[in-house]
Scaffold this motif. Structure first.
Motif, PDB file in Angstrom:
ATOM      1  N   UNK A   5       0.850  -1.184   0.000  1.00 41.62           N
ATOM      2  CA  UNK A   5       0.000   0.000   0.000  1.00 41.62           C
ATOM      3  C   UNK A   5       0.885   1.232   0.000  1.00 41.62           C
ATOM      4  N   UNK A   6       0.665   2.124  -0.966  1.00 45.45           N
ATOM      5  CA  UNK A   6       1.376   3.393  -1.017  1.00 45.45           C
ATOM      6  C   UNK A   6       0.365   4.510  -0.837  1.00 45.45           C
ATOM      7  N   UNK A  57      -6.432   0.728 -13.680  1.00 44.05           N
ATOM      8  CA  UNK A  57      -7.323   1.662 -14.352  1.00 44.05           C
ATOM      9  C   UNK A  57      -6.611   2.983 -14.611  1.00 44.05           C
ATOM     10  N   UNK A  58      -7.200   3.818 -15.459  1.00 43.98           N
ATOM     11  CA  UNK A  58      -6.610   5.117 -15.752  1.00 43.98           C
ATOM     12  C   UNK A  58      -6.443   5.907 -14.455  1.00 43.98           C
ATOM     13  N   UNK A  59      -5.259   6.452 -14.267  1.00 43.33           N
ATOM     14  CA  UNK A  59      -4.986   7.227 -13.061  1.00 43.33           C
ATOM     15  C   UNK A  59      -4.554   6.408 -11.876  1.00 43.33           C
ATOM     16  N   UNK A  60      -4.378   5.104 -12.056  1.00 45.14           N
ATOM     17  CA  UNK A  60      -3.992   4.252 -10.924  1.00 45.14           C
ATOM     18  C   UNK A  60      -2.539   4.453 -10.516  1.00 45.14           C
ATOM     19  N   UNK A  93      -6.464   2.205  -7.444  1.00 48.52           N
ATOM     20  CA  UNK A  93      -6.813   3.372  -6.627  1.00 48.52           C
ATOM     21  C   UNK A  93      -7.787   2.908  -5.568  1.00 48.52           C
ATOM     22  N   UNK A  94      -7.474   3.143  -4.303  1.00 42.32           N
ATOM     23  CA  UNK A  94      -8.303   2.594  -3.243  1.00 42.32           C
ATOM     24  C   UNK A  94      -9.670   3.259  -3.155  1.00 42.32           C
ATOM     25  N   UNK A 113      -3.913   9.972  -3.393  1.00 43.01           N
ATOM     26  CA  UNK A 113      -4.801   8.925  -2.914  1.00 43.01           C
ATOM     27  C   UNK A 113      -3.996   7.650  -2.669  1.00 43.01           C
ATOM     28  N   UNK A 114      -4.441   6.875  -1.708  1.00 40.03           N
ATOM     29  CA  UNK A 114      -3.772   5.590  -1.444  1.00 40.03           C
ATOM     30  C   UNK A 114      -3.984   4.647  -2.620  1.00 40.03           C
TER      31      UNK A 114
END
Length: 205
Positions: free
Chosen positions: A28-29, A57-60, A155-156, A180-181
């Protein structure tokens, strides 16, 4: 950066995925800098001939991760989302941190419908001499080599990042400047990855 779960996670892989992974590591970042640092850390264990399948996904965070990977490999800067470029080669820099190391071949397989279409772009010509990163390559590139790493980013909070207009009028579909995490899952397949690598980066244990 926390490591809630590492190694030894049983998982069943279908025929298309080349069977079950030998190990699974889940990280987890919480910042883009950590995503970048994880890519750089992974670069430290990579060598010519290694294949990475990158999904999310896009933006992940795929581009941020790949930029860190490129920095760790010591290749020419300018790694961008390959949305409009099918294959981009980033050569190793003699003055970089790994002079004489492998080039980075960055591929977007999103619009490729089959393994046969992968064969049409002749990745075999660079596979042995470079580190090859194929975005959206699952079920398309497994036949290229008996070993690979699969890196999956989530993206969480869910959902893709919106597109943004860039200075040259193009749309940037990979906006990743928020913190975002993210959950990053790394799976190892084949004899090259019989042992789970230790990623030496701040926050990774």
């Amino acid at each position: 950066m926390s490591v809630p779960e590492t190694g030894g996670v049983p998982e069943t892989g279908g025929k298309e995925s080349g069977g079950a992974p030998l190990w699974v590591q889940t990280l987890t970042v919480t910042t883009a800098d950590q995503t970048h640092a994880l890519g750089a850390a992974l670069a430290g264990v990579l060598r010519a001939g290694d294949l990475l399948v990158l999904t999310g996904e896009l933006g992940a965070g795929k581009t941020t991760f790949t930029q860190g990977l490129g920095e760790g490999l010591g290749v020419r800067e300018g790694i961008i989302s390959p949305t409009f470029v099918l294959v981009r080669i980033h050569p190793n820099l003699p003055e970089g941190p790994r002079p004489g190391g492998p080039d980075l071949v960055h591929v977007d397989a999103y619009r490729l419908g089959s393994a046969a279409e992968i064969d049409d772009i002749d990745l075999e010509n660079t596979l042995d001499s470079a580190v090859t990163v194929v975005e959206w390559g699952r079920d398309r590139v497994e036949h290229l080599t008996e070993s690979r790493l699969e890196v999956e980013l989530h993206r969480q909070l869910g959902g893709a990042a919106p597109a943004h207009q860039t200075g040259n009028g193009a749309l940037d579909f990979e906006s990743e400047d928020d913190d975002e995490a993210r959950t990053i899952i790394i799976r190892g397949f084949g004899p090259r990855w019989a042992e789970q690598p230790v990623l030496a980066a701040e926050g990774i244990s």
